[in-house]
Design an enzyme around this catalytic site. Structure first.
Site, PDB file in Angstrom:
ATOM      1  N   HIS A 192      14.009  80.013 -57.414  1.00  0.00           N
ATOM      2  CA  HIS A 192      14.815  79.046 -58.181  1.00  0.00           C
ATOM      3  C   HIS A 192      14.084  77.695 -58.245  1.00  0.00           C
ATOM      4  O   HIS A 192      14.018  77.064 -59.302  1.00  0.00           O
ATOM      5  CB  HIS A 192      16.197  78.892 -57.538  1.00  0.00           C
ATOM      6  CG  HIS A 192      17.019  77.779 -58.121  1.00  0.00           C
ATOM      7  ND1 HIS A 192      17.902  77.968 -59.159  1.00  0.00           N
ATOM      8  CD2 HIS A 192      17.060  76.455 -57.818  1.00  0.00           C
ATOM      9  CE1 HIS A 192      18.453  76.803 -59.465  1.00  0.00           C
ATOM     10  NE2 HIS A 192      17.966  75.876 -58.664  1.00  0.00           N
ATOM     11  N   GLU A 193      13.531  77.267 -57.125  1.00  0.00           N
ATOM     12  CA  GLU A 193      12.798  75.991 -57.100  1.00  0.00           C
ATOM     13  C   GLU A 193      11.528  76.078 -57.943  1.00  0.00           C
ATOM     14  O   GLU A 193      11.151  75.108 -58.599  1.00  0.00           O
ATOM     15  CB  GLU A 193      12.486  75.565 -55.660  1.00  0.00           C
ATOM     16  CG  GLU A 193      13.721  75.354 -54.766  1.00  0.00           C
ATOM     17  CD  GLU A 193      14.792  74.462 -55.391  1.00  0.00           C
ATOM     18  OE1 GLU A 193      14.450  73.562 -56.177  1.00  0.00           O
ATOM     19  OE2 GLU A 193      15.988  74.668 -55.105  1.00  0.00           O
TER      20      GLU A 193
ATOM     21  N   HIS B  27      12.303  75.279 -61.406  1.00  0.00           N
ATOM     22  CA  HIS B  27      12.294  73.847 -61.746  1.00  0.00           C
ATOM     23  C   HIS B  27      10.871  73.357 -62.017  1.00  0.00           C
ATOM     24  O   HIS B  27      10.662  72.533 -62.910  1.00  0.00           O
ATOM     25  CB  HIS B  27      12.910  73.016 -60.622  1.00  0.00           C
ATOM     26  CG  HIS B  27      14.404  73.151 -60.535  1.00  0.00           C
ATOM     27  ND1 HIS B  27      15.222  72.972 -61.628  1.00  0.00           N
ATOM     28  CD2 HIS B  27      15.225  73.435 -59.496  1.00  0.00           C
ATOM     29  CE1 HIS B  27      16.485  73.137 -61.256  1.00  0.00           C
ATOM     30  NE2 HIS B  27      16.519  73.428 -59.967  1.00  0.00           N
TER      31      HIS B  27
HETATM   32 ZN   LIG Z   1      18.114  73.825 -58.729  1.00  0.00          ZN
END
Ligand SMILES: [Zn+2]
Length: 231
Positions: A101-102, A105
């Site tokens: 998930h990171e 980003h």
């Molecule tokens: Zn996030």
């Protein structure tokens, strides 16, 4: 202290705050469960992040361990992915899911994904707004200075905008993460469901945060009496 006994406040903020508590509980439960499921590839969160970053051509993004429970984040200024101890070292579905998930980003940053750029631009004003608006509002209300109440409402609007822009950023990072985990072989397709449970629970906390901000803004607007009918 009047704030606590304000029935309008309780009526507006009660439901989203309960939802926020429930969402926090759900994240912890989902994380604890997924922490026990070992990922088939045997990769740690840090290894999975490095693997996905490399496969995506993001060689300039560093990965560092950081302290705190679920304190994982991507720093767009320093181009650093910071992972909490359990995610950094863990070799579970939870660890690789959050790490990916990171990475999502970092990929948004690389692609100049516009909601992320907008979110980062609003951060300073939203931060100031969430800290200062309450004091300014209360001061304006007690001293009967409408300008101060309006200023507080405008400041807090930045918080609401931040929360609203944050939603697509977070949902997009999670959907990128799930696709990348499978595509790069960190997880098998059948492991995606378990990853989804953790990431969806995390997304619920952002939804709750957004609803809380909207309810707070409505509270300020109604309490200011600017729409007429202050009780
Ligand atoms: Zn996030």
């Amino acid at each position: 202290m009047f704030y606590m006994f304000d029935s309008l406040y309780l009526m507006l903020l009660g439901p989203p705050m309960l939802l926020a508590m429930w969402a926090t509980f759900k994240v912890k439960t989902a994380f604890r469960k997924a922490k026990k499921i070992r990922v088939s590839s045997g990769m740690s969160g840090a290894e999975a992040a490095a693997h996905i970053l490399e496969r995506s051509g993001l060689y300039h993004v560093a990965i560092e361990p950081t302290n705190g429970f679920l304190s994982d984040h991507y720093d767009p200024r320093k181009k650093v992915l910071r992972l909490s101890p359990e995610v950094y070292q863990g070799r579970s579905i939870a660890a690789v899911g959050i790490a990916a998930h990171e990475v999502g980003h970092a990929l948004q940053d690389q692609a100049a994904y516009s909601p992320l750029a907008l979110r980062n631009a609003i951060v300073p004003m939203a931060g100031f707004g969430s800290n200062a608006s309450f004091m300014i509002f209360i001061l304006g209300m007690f001293m009967q200075i409408p300008f101060l109440m309006v200023a507080a409402i405008v400041l807090f609007s930045a918080v609401v905008v931040f929360q609203l822009v944050n939603l697509p950023v977070e949902f997009n990072a999670s959907s990128r993460a799930r696709a990348l985990l499978v595509d790069t072989g960190v997880i098998r397709p059948e492991e995606d469901r378990a990853v989804g449970k953790v990431l969806n629970a995390a997304a619920m906390t952002y939804v709750a945060g957004t609803l809380t901000a909207i309810a707070t803004l409505i509270y300020y607007i109604l309490r200011s009496g600017l729409l007429g009918g202050r009780d």
